[in-house]
Design a protein around this motif. Structure first.
Motif, PDB file in Angstrom:
ATOM      1  N   SER A 151     -90.486 112.713 -41.095  1.00 21.40           N
ATOM      2  CA  SER A 151     -91.566 111.638 -41.006  1.00 21.40           C
ATOM      3  C   SER A 151     -92.941 112.252 -41.381  1.00 21.40           C
ATOM      4  O   SER A 151     -93.164 113.388 -40.954  1.00 21.40           O
ATOM      5  CB  SER A 151     -91.647 110.925 -39.895  1.00 21.40           C
ATOM      6  N   VAL A 152     -93.764 111.478 -42.051  1.00 21.36           N
ATOM      7  CA  VAL A 152     -95.314 112.015 -42.187  1.00 21.36           C
ATOM      8  C   VAL A 152     -96.043 110.774 -42.242  1.00 21.36           C
ATOM      9  O   VAL A 152     -95.795 109.810 -42.627  1.00 21.36           O
ATOM     10  CB  VAL A 152     -95.258 112.706 -43.404  1.00 21.36           C
ATOM     11  N   TRP A 153     -97.145 110.981 -41.358  1.00 22.82           N
ATOM     12  CA  TRP A 153     -98.148 109.856 -41.316  1.00 22.82           C
ATOM     13  C   TRP A 153     -99.343 109.869 -42.282  1.00 22.82           C
ATOM     14  O   TRP A 153     -99.721 111.316 -42.753  1.00 22.82           O
ATOM     15  CB  TRP A 153     -99.193 109.886 -40.031  1.00 22.82           C
ATOM     16  N   VAL A 154     -99.552 108.934 -43.032  1.00 26.65           N
ATOM     17  CA  VAL A 154    -100.897 108.701 -43.905  1.00 26.65           C
ATOM     18  C   VAL A 154    -101.732 107.961 -43.437  1.00 26.65           C
ATOM     19  O   VAL A 154    -101.273 106.812 -43.545  1.00 26.65           O
ATOM     20  CB  VAL A 154    -100.261 108.533 -45.430  1.00 26.65           C
TER      21      VAL A 154
ATOM     22  N   PRO B  36     -85.770 105.790 -45.495  1.00 24.41           N
ATOM     23  CA  PRO B  36     -84.838 106.659 -45.784  1.00 24.41           C
ATOM     24  C   PRO B  36     -83.875 105.701 -47.015  1.00 24.41           C
ATOM     25  O   PRO B  36     -83.894 104.390 -47.060  1.00 24.41           O
ATOM     26  CB  PRO B  36     -83.626 106.556 -44.503  1.00 24.41           C
ATOM     27  N   GLY B  37     -83.024 106.372 -47.923  1.00 27.54           N
ATOM     28  CA  GLY B  37     -82.268 105.742 -48.735  1.00 27.54           C
ATOM     29  C   GLY B  37     -83.165 105.376 -50.342  1.00 27.54           C
ATOM     30  O   GLY B  37     -82.558 105.248 -51.317  1.00 27.54           O
ATOM     31  N   LEU B  38     -84.320 105.791 -50.257  1.00 28.52           N
ATOM     32  CA  LEU B  38     -85.115 105.797 -51.501  1.00 28.52           C
ATOM     33  C   LEU B  38     -85.200 106.952 -51.981  1.00 28.52           C
ATOM     34  O   LEU B  38     -84.373 108.007 -51.555  1.00 28.52           O
ATOM     35  CB  LEU B  38     -86.691 105.310 -50.992  1.00 28.52           C
ATOM     36  N   GLU B  39     -85.789 107.022 -53.159  1.00 32.40           N
ATOM     37  CA  GLU B  39     -85.719 108.713 -53.945  1.00 32.40           C
ATOM     38  C   GLU B  39     -86.057 109.581 -52.742  1.00 32.40           C
ATOM     39  O   GLU B  39     -86.828 109.470 -51.930  1.00 32.40           O
ATOM     40  CB  GLU B  39     -86.795 108.563 -55.046  1.00 32.40           C
ATOM     41  N   HIS B  40     -85.459 110.940 -53.141  1.00 33.99           N
ATOM     42  CA  HIS B  40     -85.911 112.001 -52.201  1.00 33.99           C
ATOM     43  C   HIS B  40     -87.329 112.258 -51.903  1.00 33.99           C
ATOM     44  O   HIS B  40     -88.032 112.740 -52.791  1.00 33.99           O
ATOM     45  CB  HIS B  40     -84.852 113.031 -52.462  1.00 33.99           C
ATOM     46  N   VAL B  41     -87.943 112.263 -50.750  1.00 36.63           N
ATOM     47  CA  VAL B  41     -89.092 112.864 -50.416  1.00 36.63           C
ATOM     48  C   VAL B  41     -88.940 113.594 -49.070  1.00 36.63           C
ATOM     49  O   VAL B  41     -88.331 112.825 -48.041  1.00 36.63           O
ATOM     50  CB  VAL B  41     -90.331 111.925 -50.327  1.00 36.63           C
ATOM     51  N   GLU B  42     -89.450 114.570 -48.718  1.00 38.09           N
ATOM     52  CA  GLU B  42     -89.520 115.395 -47.522  1.00 38.09           C
ATOM     53  C   GLU B  42     -90.902 115.550 -47.003  1.00 38.09           C
ATOM     54  O   GLU B  42     -91.707 115.891 -47.683  1.00 38.09           O
ATOM     55  CB  GLU B  42     -88.658 116.415 -47.595  1.00 38.09           C
ATOM     56  N   GLY B  43     -91.142 115.456 -45.585  1.00 43.68           N
ATOM     57  CA  GLY B  43     -92.407 115.476 -45.293  1.00 43.68           C
ATOM     58  C   GLY B  43     -92.878 117.037 -45.444  1.00 43.68           C
ATOM     59  O   GLY B  43     -94.310 117.169 -45.387  1.00 43.68           O
ATOM     60  N   GLY B  44     -92.094 117.974 -45.384  1.00 41.07           N
ATOM     61  CA  GLY B  44     -92.631 119.314 -45.626  1.00 41.07           C
ATOM     62  C   GLY B  44     -93.470 119.467 -47.117  1.00 41.07           C
ATOM     63  O   GLY B  44     -94.244 120.206 -47.192  1.00 41.07           O
ATOM     64  N   ASP B  45     -93.165 118.439 -47.868  1.00 40.88           N
ATOM     65  CA  ASP B  45     -93.900 118.823 -49.227  1.00 40.88           C
ATOM     66  C   ASP B  45     -94.960 117.724 -49.249  1.00 40.88           C
ATOM     67  O   ASP B  45     -95.604 117.573 -50.458  1.00 40.88           O
ATOM     68  CB  ASP B  45     -92.426 118.040 -50.210  1.00 40.88           C
ATOM     69  N   VAL B  46     -95.630 116.980 -48.179  1.00 40.16           N
ATOM     70  CA  VAL B  46     -96.419 116.144 -48.266  1.00 40.16           C
ATOM     71  C   VAL B  46     -97.862 116.862 -47.510  1.00 40.16           C
ATOM     72  O   VAL B  46     -97.591 117.069 -46.169  1.00 40.16           O
ATOM     73  CB  VAL B  46     -96.271 114.731 -47.818  1.00 40.16           C
TER      74      VAL B  46
END
Length: 346
Positions: free
Chosen positions: A162-165, A205-215
């Motif tokens: 998870s990542v907060w914006v 979850p279930g959407l296209e792949h995004v990981e918090g370490g990339d944000v």
């Protein structure tokens, strides 16, 4: 309670950690590769170092939340318990007979014991068949060292799930099968735990792949999203679209990184350490590039031409330049530091 994040380098108020536990003790030479580990950790030492880390945070006024405790409290909510047990029972590999046996096993557990199973897994030998409790063909053909529910040893990387914006949380979509179930736990916490009820969710979850370490939140209204081994271009585009729709940023930098284990996330090659400074893997400092993405008049993401990352970031952040702190004084040292995530800092 309000939660808000718009910077990587403002004073930290609250952090969610996961204390290394039984899930790491489940790693063996037989399964560590499939569970994304390069070796077998010394669990006791990991716990000692983690406890010292958490204590250092508390000594500086940081509130430390533990994922395991939040999960246990979440499982006291009936809807959360139903969703999380359903997520493990849905696995097609169980078959109907073993699924019924596992469902009965989980139903007998209290919130603390169930939280442990969801994190540390359920071993073949822990599901004891007996009169009227057959595991069926699937159970009989499993190796006795196999897991009916796989452990989640990567839970300690809480930034990834998870990542907060600003005031919204993106519960991510993890790319590797061994980590997919982590975000079901995180989503349940943000959906059902009393502390987070009503939180706006930016991604699921279930959407296209995004990981918090990339944000990375480079500055208020400016995000960088790494695209590589774990976050796909489609995932970066989906997240950008949602960030713009919510008015959470004016510029997003899509940053291609090598699709290799040693550079799995943007935050393993580049981390903010001040409002105008990054720690960066020196071997890529001169070659890392970014595609500036802004919102068009109709809300569609508009992609600009590729530019050197440091230049594009400084312009979007409204500063003259972004300073670099190198890790490694020579190519060999730099490569060793990169493999050990030496560019990943707090």
């Amino acid at each position: 309670m309000a939660h808000y994040v718009d910077s990587e380098v403002s004073r930290l108020a609250t952090v969610m950690l996961h204390r290394p536990g039984a899930e790491l003790a489940r790693l063996t030479p037989r399964n560590n590769d499939s569970l994304l580990f390069d070796g077998i950790p010394w669990v006791g030492r990991a716990q000692e170092e983690h406890d010292a880390f958490a204590a250092a945070l508390r000594d500086r006024g940081v509130e430390v939340l533990y994922l395991g405790e939040l999960l246990e409290e979440t499982l006291a909510v009936a809807a959360a318990r139903e969703a999380l047990t359903g997520s493990v029972l849905d696995a097609p590999r169980l078959g109907d007979t073993l699924r019924e046996r596992v469902a009965a096993h989980l139903a007998d557990l209290g919130p603390r014991e169930l939280a442990q199973v969801l994190m540390a897994g359920l071993a073949h030998e822990e599901v004891k068949p007996g009169p009227g409790r057959s595991g069926g063909l699937v159970y009989q053909l499993m190796d006795r060292l196999d897991f009916v529910i796989d452990p989640l040893p990567n839970l300690l990387f809480t930034r990834d799930s998870s990542v907060w914006v600003r005031d919204q949380v993106a519960v991510t979509s993890l790319a590797m099968p061994a980590r997919g179930r982590e975000t079901t736990l995180t989503q349940a916490i943000y959906t059902h735990h009393p502390r987070f009820v009503g939180t706006a969710t930016l991604y699921q979850p279930g959407l296209e792949h995004v990981e918090g370490g990339d944000v990375l939140l480079l500055a208020p209204n400016v995000l960088a999203i790494g695209v590589g081994e774990r976050t796909t271009p489609a995932g970066a585009e989906r997240l950008a679209r949602r960030v713009f729709a919510a008015g959470l940023a004016h510029t997003i930098l899509a940053v291609p990184i090598a699709q290799e284990r040693a550079t799995m996330h943007l935050d393993t090659v580049c981390t903010m350490v001040d409002v105008d400074a990054v720690v960066m893997y020196p071997n890529i400092a001169d070659t890392l590039r970014a595609y500036p993405v802004t919102a068009g008049f109709d809300g569609e993401p508009v992609v600009g031409p590729s530019r050197p990352f440091l230049d594009a970031a400084a312009e979007a952040m409204g500063i003259d330049r972004l300073r670099i702190i190198d890790t490694g004084l020579d190519p060999v040292t730099a490569e060793r530091e990169q493999w050990d995530d030496g560019n990943n800092t707090l």
